[in-house]
Design an enzyme around this catalytic site. Structure first.
Site, PDB file in Angstrom:
ATOM      1  N   GLY A 140     -53.301  74.178  48.890  1.00  0.00           N
ATOM      2  CA  GLY A 140     -52.146  73.873  49.747  1.00  0.00           C
ATOM      3  C   GLY A 140     -51.197  72.897  49.087  1.00  0.00           C
ATOM      4  O   GLY A 140     -49.967  73.023  49.229  1.00  0.00           O
TER       5      GLY A 140
ATOM      6  N   GLU B 132     -29.524  85.415  31.225  1.00  0.00           N
ATOM      7  CA  GLU B 132     -29.526  85.586  29.764  1.00  0.00           C
ATOM      8  C   GLU B 132     -30.281  86.856  29.370  1.00  0.00           C
ATOM      9  O   GLU B 132     -31.003  86.885  28.377  1.00  0.00           O
ATOM     10  CB  GLU B 132     -30.188  84.381  29.077  1.00  0.00           C
ATOM     11  CG  GLU B 132     -29.611  83.062  29.468  1.00  0.00           C
ATOM     12  CD  GLU B 132     -28.408  82.681  28.657  1.00  0.00           C
ATOM     13  OE1 GLU B 132     -28.139  83.372  27.661  1.00  0.00           O
ATOM     14  OE2 GLU B 132     -27.724  81.723  29.043  1.00  0.00           O
TER      15      GLU B 132
ATOM     16  N   PHE C 273     -30.906 102.277  27.076  1.00  0.00           N
ATOM     17  CA  PHE C 273     -30.098 101.551  28.064  1.00  0.00           C
ATOM     18  C   PHE C 273     -29.361 102.497  29.003  1.00  0.00           C
ATOM     19  O   PHE C 273     -29.115 102.163  30.141  1.00  0.00           O
ATOM     20  CB  PHE C 273     -29.071 100.646  27.360  1.00  0.00           C
ATOM     21  CG  PHE C 273     -29.680  99.379  26.832  1.00  0.00           C
ATOM     22  CD1 PHE C 273     -29.668  98.229  27.603  1.00  0.00           C
ATOM     23  CD2 PHE C 273     -30.271  99.339  25.582  1.00  0.00           C
ATOM     24  CE1 PHE C 273     -30.237  97.051  27.138  1.00  0.00           C
ATOM     25  CE2 PHE C 273     -30.838  98.170  25.105  1.00  0.00           C
ATOM     26  CZ  PHE C 273     -30.822  97.028  25.876  1.00  0.00           C
TER      27      PHE C 273
END
Ligand SMILES: Cc1cc2nc3c(=O)[nH]c(=O)nc-3n(C[C@H](O)[C@H](O)[C@H](O)COP(=O)(O)OP(=O)(O)OC[C@H]3O[C@@H](n4cnc5c(N)ncnc54)[C@H](O)[C@@H]3O)c2cc1C
Length: 392
Positions: free
Chosen positions: A348, A371, A391
């Protein structure tokens, strides 16, 4: 918050790889963080406020432009010193390290590398001393991982440029005097422009409701027909490679900085495991807790070696963008996993502001995204090793 009892782990005696100068720079930053950052940072993070009073101290430890030549006000240090400073600052807080990274790698670096001599002399000494703070505007509301698609643009009006568009998620924006802004000209080519606070049509509203990097100020940059003097264009590099060159430098700093956050979480969990008794024994005597600590120190040691070797390659000028990308991805993922495990080890108490772990854990959620996201860095390595672009 508990007193800062931090002791840096160095399992493979990596100090042997450092010069006396590296150790001096590192130790000065470490002592400064203990004195000036640790006692106040939890309070500022809880209030979601950047502690502006530490700007002078950041400048003094060389955090603004560590590797910028002394003739421009920088510290003239090597890349490993730069990395060590980022490590120590992020040991205190990733938000504070973000402020320093932006100032050094994303504002001073492009002015130094892509600017002319007048621009260097006008801006760099003031940025190095912290008299002026800077921000870096690349990300847009609709273009984050794909900055080449940006729509912020400028037109040649003869005696000035007219800048229009918007940037978001910009660190330091709410208080920066200077913004290095990436925008397309009428031919669609990306250039860097230095925009100053006070230019008509330029505003920087703050972004609220962040659960991460709460001690770092984040905002938007809005350009509504901003007249930018022609002498504010960075003349020596254009195209997407220009902002990406800045990101190389910043990602290198993050690869080191993340180690600092991980070291702090490990050190806290190790100490707690020896003090906290359950079932009549320190929790550190249980095998499951030892497994966590053993894995943490192993991963930290590997990350330290990766960062050091990358520093050597940066010093030699041989580190590739893909090599820097790998270290940023690996070390941030390492740190985020260690923060999570360390938090569990404190039970906790792990979620309490009495300890730094939960703050590190939340901060690292931004560090793994900005970044270049973790996924984007995987694609960069994938492209580098296969030669195939995944990509798009
Ligand atoms: C606190 C904070 C501070 C920041 N500071 C700055 C700053 O100072 N200056 C600045 O310019 N920017 C800054 N950023 C912006 C940051 O760099 C971007 O958030 C980041 O690049 C991701 O862009 P995005 O948020 O638009 O996500 P998106 O690009 O929309 O990505 C969303 C998800 O899709 C994934 N994805 C995207 N493209 C692909 C693909 N081709 N293949 C597979 N997955 C993909 C991503 O990995 C991600 O998981 C900051 C961000 C934060 C959170």
């Amino acid at each position: 918050m508990k007193p800062d009892l931090f002791e840096a782990p160095d399992y493979y005696n990596l100090d042997e790889l450092l010069t006396d100068e590296h150790k001096l720079v590192r130790d000065a930053a470490r002592q400064w963080v203990k004195r000036e950052v640790s006692p106040i940072i939890e309070d500022y993070a809880q209030r979601a406020e950047f502690p502006e009073q530490i700007i002078g101290g950041l400048a003094e430890i060389g955090a603004f432009g560590p590797y910028i030549p002394e003739e421009y006000g920088g510290a003239g240090l090597d890349q490993i010193s730069y990395g060590l400073i980022m490590q120590e600052i992020e040991r205190g807080d990733s938000g504070v390290r973000s402020t320093a990274s932006v100032q050094s790698s994303l504002v001073m670096y492009p002015i130094w590398k892509y600017g002319n001599e007048e621009q260097r002399k006008k801006y760099l000494p003031k940025l190095a001393s912290g008299e002026w703070m800077g921000c870096f505007g690349l990300t847009e509301p609709d273009h984050g991982s794909n900055p080449g698609g940006m729509i912020t643009n400028f037109k040649d009006m003869g005696d000035h440029y007219l800048l229009n568009g918007a940037k978001m998620w910009i660190s330091n924006a709410p208080f920066a005097q200077v913004a290095v802004v990436w925008a397309k000209n009428e031919e669609g080519r990306i250039h860097g422009l230095i925009v100053e606070r006070g230019m008509e049509g330029f505003s920087t509203p703050e972004t609220h409701n962040k659960w991460s990097l709460r001690a770092s100020a984040t905002g938007e940059l809005i350009f509504d027909n901003v007249k930018v003097p022609k002498e504010n264009l960075l003349p020596n590099k254009s195209g997407l490679g220009a902002p990406l060159g800045c990101l190389d430098s910043a990602r290198f700093g993050i690869a080191w900085g993340a180690i600092g956050a991980a070291m702090d979480c490990y050190d806290t969990a190790l100490r707690y495991s020896k003090e906290r008794l359950q079932f009549g024994k320190p929790i550190g005597s249980f095998q499951l807790q030892q497994k966590k600590l053993a894995e943490m120190i192993t991963e930290i040691t590997k990350a330290q070696l990766l960062a050091w070797k990358l520093g050597v390659m940066r010093n030699n000028g041989t580190a590739t963008s893909a090599q820097i990308s790998m270290a940023k991805r690996n070390n941030v993922e390492m740190a985020i996993k260690i923060a999570r495990e360390a938090r569990q080890m404190l039970g906790g108490m792990g979620i309490s502001g009495e300890y730094s772990i939960m703050r590190h854990s939340m901060n690292l959620e931004s560090v793994i995204t900005y970044e270049g996201t973790h996924d984007i860095h995987l694609l960069i390595t994938g492209l580098d090793v296969t030669g195939l672009n995944a990509f798009k």
